[in-house]
Design a protein around this motif. Structure first.
Motif, PDB file in Angstrom:
ATOM      1  N   HIS A 353      -5.645   1.426  44.512  1.00 22.90           N
ATOM      2  CA  HIS A 353      -5.359   2.057  45.808  1.00 22.90           C
ATOM      3  C   HIS A 353      -4.539   1.154  46.722  1.00 22.90           C
ATOM      4  O   HIS A 353      -3.597   1.585  47.360  1.00 22.90           O
ATOM      5  CB  HIS A 353      -6.657   2.453  46.510  1.00 22.90           C
ATOM      6  N   TYR A 354      -4.942  -0.109  46.811  1.00 23.01           N
ATOM      7  CA  TYR A 354      -4.185  -1.045  47.653  1.00 23.01           C
ATOM      8  C   TYR A 354      -4.547  -2.474  47.291  1.00 23.01           C
ATOM      9  O   TYR A 354      -5.588  -2.734  46.692  1.00 23.01           O
ATOM     10  CB  TYR A 354      -4.436  -0.804  49.149  1.00 23.01           C
ATOM     11  N   ARG A 355      -3.645  -3.383  47.643  1.00 24.91           N
ATOM     12  CA  ARG A 355      -3.912  -4.817  47.545  1.00 24.91           C
ATOM     13  C   ARG A 355      -4.188  -5.290  48.960  1.00 24.91           C
ATOM     14  O   ARG A 355      -3.538  -4.859  49.904  1.00 24.91           O
ATOM     15  CB  ARG A 355      -2.689  -5.528  46.970  1.00 24.91           C
ATOM     16  N   LEU A 356      -5.169  -6.185  49.085  1.00 22.96           N
ATOM     17  CA  LEU A 356      -5.584  -6.628  50.415  1.00 22.96           C
ATOM     18  C   LEU A 356      -5.019  -8.009  50.700  1.00 22.96           C
ATOM     19  O   LEU A 356      -5.196  -8.917  49.890  1.00 22.96           O
ATOM     20  CB  LEU A 356      -7.109  -6.682  50.438  1.00 22.96           C
ATOM     21  N   ASP A 357      -4.331  -8.168  51.825  1.00 22.06           N
ATOM     22  CA  ASP A 357      -3.892  -9.506  52.237  1.00 22.06           C
ATOM     23  C   ASP A 357      -5.079 -10.153  52.946  1.00 22.06           C
ATOM     24  O   ASP A 357      -5.485  -9.720  54.019  1.00 22.06           O
ATOM     25  CB  ASP A 357      -2.688  -9.416  53.179  1.00 22.06           C
ATOM     26  N   VAL A 358      -5.627 -11.190  52.311  1.00 22.19           N
ATOM     27  CA  VAL A 358      -6.875 -11.785  52.811  1.00 22.19           C
ATOM     28  C   VAL A 358      -6.679 -12.463  54.164  1.00 22.19           C
ATOM     29  O   VAL A 358      -7.611 -12.623  54.932  1.00 22.19           O
ATOM     30  CB  VAL A 358      -7.407 -12.793  51.769  1.00 22.19           C
ATOM     31  N   ASN A 359      -5.447 -12.861  54.459  1.00 20.92           N
ATOM     32  CA  ASN A 359      -5.208 -13.581  55.712  1.00 20.92           C
ATOM     33  C   ASN A 359      -5.038 -12.648  56.900  1.00 20.92           C
ATOM     34  O   ASN A 359      -5.573 -12.880  57.968  1.00 20.92           O
ATOM     35  CB  ASN A 359      -3.981 -14.480  55.567  1.00 20.92           C
ATOM     36  N   SER A 360      -4.273 -11.557  56.704  1.00 21.03           N
ATOM     37  CA  SER A 360      -4.006 -10.663  57.832  1.00 21.03           C
ATOM     38  C   SER A 360      -4.876  -9.414  57.802  1.00 21.03           C
ATOM     39  O   SER A 360      -4.839  -8.617  58.726  1.00 21.03           O
ATOM     40  CB  SER A 360      -2.536 -10.230  57.799  1.00 21.03           C
ATOM     41  N   LEU A 361      -5.628  -9.223  56.710  1.00 18.65           N
ATOM     42  CA  LEU A 361      -6.434  -8.021  56.469  1.00 18.65           C
ATOM     43  C   LEU A 361      -5.555  -6.774  56.330  1.00 18.65           C
ATOM     44  O   LEU A 361      -6.025  -5.650  56.465  1.00 18.65           O
ATOM     45  CB  LEU A 361      -7.490  -7.803  57.573  1.00 18.65           C
ATOM     46  N   HIS A 362      -4.269  -6.979  56.061  1.00 15.83           N
ATOM     47  CA  HIS A 362      -3.329  -5.859  55.894  1.00 15.83           C
ATOM     48  C   HIS A 362      -3.479  -5.269  54.483  1.00 15.83           C
ATOM     49  O   HIS A 362      -3.674  -5.993  53.516  1.00 15.83           O
ATOM     50  CB  HIS A 362      -1.893  -6.371  56.103  1.00 15.83           C
ATOM     51  N   ARG A 363      -3.375  -3.935  54.371  1.00 15.68           N
ATOM     52  CA  ARG A 363      -3.496  -3.272  53.069  1.00 15.68           C
ATOM     53  C   ARG A 363      -2.119  -2.866  52.567  1.00 15.68           C
ATOM     54  O   ARG A 363      -1.411  -2.122  53.242  1.00 15.68           O
ATOM     55  CB  ARG A 363      -4.370  -2.031  53.193  1.00 15.68           C
ATOM     56  N   ASP A 364      -1.767  -3.334  51.387  1.00 15.82           N
ATOM     57  CA  ASP A 364      -0.478  -2.976  50.786  1.00 15.82           C
ATOM     58  C   ASP A 364      -0.726  -1.882  49.753  1.00 15.82           C
ATOM     59  O   ASP A 364      -1.189  -2.144  48.647  1.00 15.82           O
ATOM     60  CB  ASP A 364       0.132  -4.226  50.127  1.00 15.82           C
ATOM     61  N   ASP A 365      -0.404  -0.612  50.143  1.00 15.15           N
ATOM     62  CA  ASP A 365      -0.718   0.485  49.228  1.00 15.15           C
ATOM     63  C   ASP A 365       0.423   0.787  48.246  1.00 15.15           C
ATOM     64  O   ASP A 365       0.400   1.785  47.540  1.00 15.15           O
ATOM     65  CB  ASP A 365      -1.131   1.745  50.003  1.00 15.15           C
ATOM     66  N   GLN A 366       1.426  -0.104  48.226  1.00 14.57           N
ATOM     67  CA  GLN A 366       2.506   0.050  47.239  1.00 14.57           C
ATOM     68  C   GLN A 366       2.283  -0.844  46.010  1.00 14.57           C
ATOM     69  O   GLN A 366       3.133  -0.908  45.131  1.00 14.57           O
ATOM     70  CB  GLN A 366       3.864  -0.338  47.877  1.00 14.57           C
ATOM     71  N   ALA A 367       1.158  -1.557  45.980  1.00 13.60           N
ATOM     72  CA  ALA A 367       0.948  -2.542  44.909  1.00 13.60           C
ATOM     73  C   ALA A 367       0.787  -1.872  43.546  1.00 13.60           C
ATOM     74  O   ALA A 367       0.157  -0.817  43.430  1.00 13.60           O
ATOM     75  CB  ALA A 367      -0.288  -3.364  45.232  1.00 13.60           C
ATOM     76  N   ASN A 368       1.370  -2.496  42.503  1.00  7.88           N
ATOM     77  CA  ASN A 368       1.237  -1.964  41.137  1.00  7.88           C
ATOM     78  C   ASN A 368       0.248  -2.760  40.308  1.00  7.88           C
ATOM     79  O   ASN A 368      -0.190  -2.308  39.267  1.00  7.88           O
ATOM     80  CB  ASN A 368       2.584  -2.003  40.381  1.00  7.88           C
ATOM     81  N   ASP A 369      -0.032  -4.015  40.717  1.00 12.06           N
ATOM     82  CA  ASP A 369      -0.950  -4.830  39.920  1.00 12.06           C
ATOM     83  C   ASP A 369      -1.648  -5.845  40.824  1.00 12.06           C
ATOM     84  O   ASP A 369      -1.311  -5.984  41.998  1.00 12.06           O
ATOM     85  CB  ASP A 369      -0.202  -5.550  38.781  1.00 12.06           C
ATOM     86  N   LEU A 370      -2.629  -6.544  40.252  1.00 11.50           N
ATOM     87  CA  LEU A 370      -3.329  -7.622  40.965  1.00 11.50           C
ATOM     88  C   LEU A 370      -3.162  -8.892  40.158  1.00 11.50           C
ATOM     89  O   LEU A 370      -3.568  -8.953  38.996  1.00 11.50           O
ATOM     90  CB  LEU A 370      -4.827  -7.318  41.095  1.00 11.50           C
ATOM     91  N   SER A 371      -2.556  -9.909  40.768  1.00 10.46           N
ATOM     92  CA  SER A 371      -2.381 -11.195  40.076  1.00 10.46           C
ATOM     93  C   SER A 371      -3.543 -12.125  40.422  1.00 10.46           C
ATOM     94  O   SER A 371      -4.425 -11.766  41.200  1.00 10.46           O
ATOM     95  CB  SER A 371      -1.058 -11.839  40.494  1.00 10.46           C
ATOM     96  N   LEU A 372      -3.477 -13.329  39.879  1.00 14.65           N
ATOM     97  CA  LEU A 372      -4.533 -14.323  40.084  1.00 14.65           C
ATOM     98  C   LEU A 372      -4.864 -14.484  41.568  1.00 14.65           C
ATOM     99  O   LEU A 372      -3.967 -14.621  42.400  1.00 14.65           O
ATOM    100  CB  LEU A 372      -4.062 -15.675  39.514  1.00 14.65           C
ATOM    101  N   ASN A 373      -6.156 -14.454  41.892  1.00 18.06           N
ATOM    102  CA  ASN A 373      -6.683 -14.649  43.247  1.00 18.06           C
ATOM    103  C   ASN A 373      -6.406 -13.505  44.210  1.00 18.06           C
ATOM    104  O   ASN A 373      -6.737 -13.599  45.383  1.00 18.06           O
ATOM    105  CB  ASN A 373      -6.169 -15.962  43.874  1.00 18.06           C
ATOM    106  N   GLU A 374      -5.790 -12.426  43.742  1.00 16.38           N
ATOM    107  CA  GLU A 374      -5.553 -11.292  44.643  1.00 16.38           C
ATOM    108  C   GLU A 374      -6.756 -10.353  44.624  1.00 16.38           C
ATOM    109  O   GLU A 374      -7.489 -10.268  43.639  1.00 16.38           O
ATOM    110  CB  GLU A 374      -4.274 -10.542  44.238  1.00 16.38           C
ATOM    111  N   ILE A 375      -6.927  -9.666  45.749  1.00 14.97           N
ATOM    112  CA  ILE A 375      -8.057  -8.750  45.895  1.00 14.97           C
ATOM    113  C   ILE A 375      -7.514  -7.367  46.183  1.00 14.97           C
ATOM    114  O   ILE A 375      -6.590  -7.205  46.986  1.00 14.97           O
ATOM    115  CB  ILE A 375      -8.979  -9.218  47.043  1.00 14.97           C
TER     116      ILE A 375
END
Length: 420
Positions: A353-375
């Motif tokens: 559904h989305y990738r979460l930027d842990v620093n800004s709490l912004h949600r990126d709903d264009q993400a296609n994958d999750l790399s190392l350490n991403e939430i």
């Protein structure tokens, strides 16, 4: 079980915030060091020309290994006072170690976040606080360290307090304490500091000894994942059948009516046994063997709960996942093995559904994958139903790990947001 309870706490801080010194100081001031350890530290400090015993050296052996490219997940240290036993999960603070922090904080009762009084609240401090709130760590302590380098200034401390409490208000943090310290000098670590008469709260150790953790346990929802079926092979005991496991939440008592999932049969608890003999009740985190009135087909991975309070039996799960694999990212359509309480299943990633930027709490709903350490938030479909609660309600039945079937490595940690 002894009456001395155990507090697990995770430490997090940026590089050079004084985390190693703080842990060294706690070990030193609670007399948890062996004489030879202390002598070795004193000798190295003298050889380096330090004017003081550099307590950071107690934990810095690990840093040397880290620099040689050996990844250290989480270093655990132990110490005790007459009031409590402590387990410290020392987690690295860098962004590339988000997964290590997730590992260390997922079982912690309390998290210590360190900030350097000269630098104030950094992006990393915010990230650590966010991760602690996401992992539902019940108690958070912000240690404002190196107060000796800002002349013990009350203004500096209060500015950091304001900044951090404003940020923490956006998160779900149930209990926040803020303590000004100097790990190097030992101020406010074990005893109250005379250098900061304006601070009226407890020392760090006093807080750690007295923070109330018994009420953090969920004693409402009975959840007992079966780990093992006990059938003694002896000829004298023919009809014994017990179900062993660790109580995840709730209180089990002999005579209680219980529901067994996923079969849906109900029965009664006849007795509860521990290694030391029979007990009248069991609560988390006790490991017990439960005996039931009826012979029901129960195996590892099944769950015992109360008839009117059952977890979701779900094959579609919405979860926040922290990705831990350096080699392959998480992708939609990929298949993994999944381990949830004592259950094993296979799962396919249906959606990201989305990738979460842990620093800004912004949600990126264009993400296609999750790399190392991403939430990110993902939807999983499992081959067998999971007996799951929301993570916010129950950290045990709401958490799971994702395993790569080819390498058998743990590649992700998940927190269930919703089980349908």
């Amino acid at each position: 079980m002894s009456n001395v309870d155990i507090l697990r706490f995770a430490t997090a801080g940026s590089v050079d915030d004084g985390k190693s010194t703080l842990i060294g100081r706690l070990l030193y001031d609670t007399k948890s060091l062996f004489t030879d350890q202390l002598e070795a530290v004193e000798a190295v400090s003298a050889a380096r020309g330090d004017e003081y015993t550099n307590l950071a050296l107690l934990t810095d052996g690990l840093r040397a290994e880290r620099e040689q490219g050996i990844t250290i997940d989480v270093a655990y240290r132990y110490f005790a006072t007459p009031r409590r036993k402590f387990i410290i999960a020392d987690t690295p603070g860098h962004i590339q170690y988000t997964r290590n922090m997730v590992t260390g904080a997922s079982t912690a009762d309390l998290a210590l976040v360190l900030v350097d009084a000269r630098k104030g609240i950094l992006e990393q401090s915010r990230r650590h606080a966010f991760l602690c709130s996401m992992l539902r760590v019940p108690h958070l302590v912000l240690c404002v360290n190196k107060m000796d380098l800002v002349d013990w200034s009350q203004q500096v401390y209060e500015k950091i307090v304001r900044e951090f409490t404003d940020f923490a208000a956006k998160l779900e943090i149930t209990d926040l304490s803020i303590i000004p310290i100097s790990a190097l000098k030992g101020d406010n670590i074990v005893t109250r500091s005379t250098n900061m008469p304006w601070y009226e709260g407890p020392s760090l150790l006093h807080h750690l000894e007295h923070v109330h953790i018994a009420s953090d346990r969920n004693l409402v929802d009975v959840r007992f994942p079966v780990q093992y079926v006990v059938r003694p092979q002896s000829t004298t005991v023919t009809d014994y059948r017990g179900y062993a496991g660790q109580v995840a939440s709730g209180v089990l008592k002999a005579g209680d009516e219980v529901l067994v999932l996923p079969s849906g049969f109900t029965t009664q608890i006849t007795s509860i046994e521990t290694a030391d003999g029979e007990v009248s009740e069991a609560f988390p985190p006790m490991s017990v063997t439960v005996r039931l009135a009826d012979e029901i087909d129960i195996s590892r991975g099944d769950l015992i709960c109360r008839p009117n309070n059952a977890p979701a039996v779900a094959q579609d799960v919405e979860a926040l996942v922290c990705w831990m694999d350096e080699t392959k990212p998480l992708q939609v359509g990929a298949k993994y093995a999944i381990k949830h309480t004592t259950r094993s299943a296979r799962a396919i990633v249906r959606a990201l559904h989305y990738r979460l930027d842990v620093n800004s709490l912004h949600r990126d709903d264009q993400a296609n994958d999750l790399s190392l350490n991403e939430i990110g938030r993902v939807k999983l479909r499992t081959t067998v139903p999971l007996l799951a609660d929301e993570y916010r309600r129950n950290r045990t039945t709401g958490g799971f790990i994702i395993i790569d079937e080819t390498s058998n490595r743990t590649v992700g940690a998940g927190m269930i947001v919703e089980a349908v």
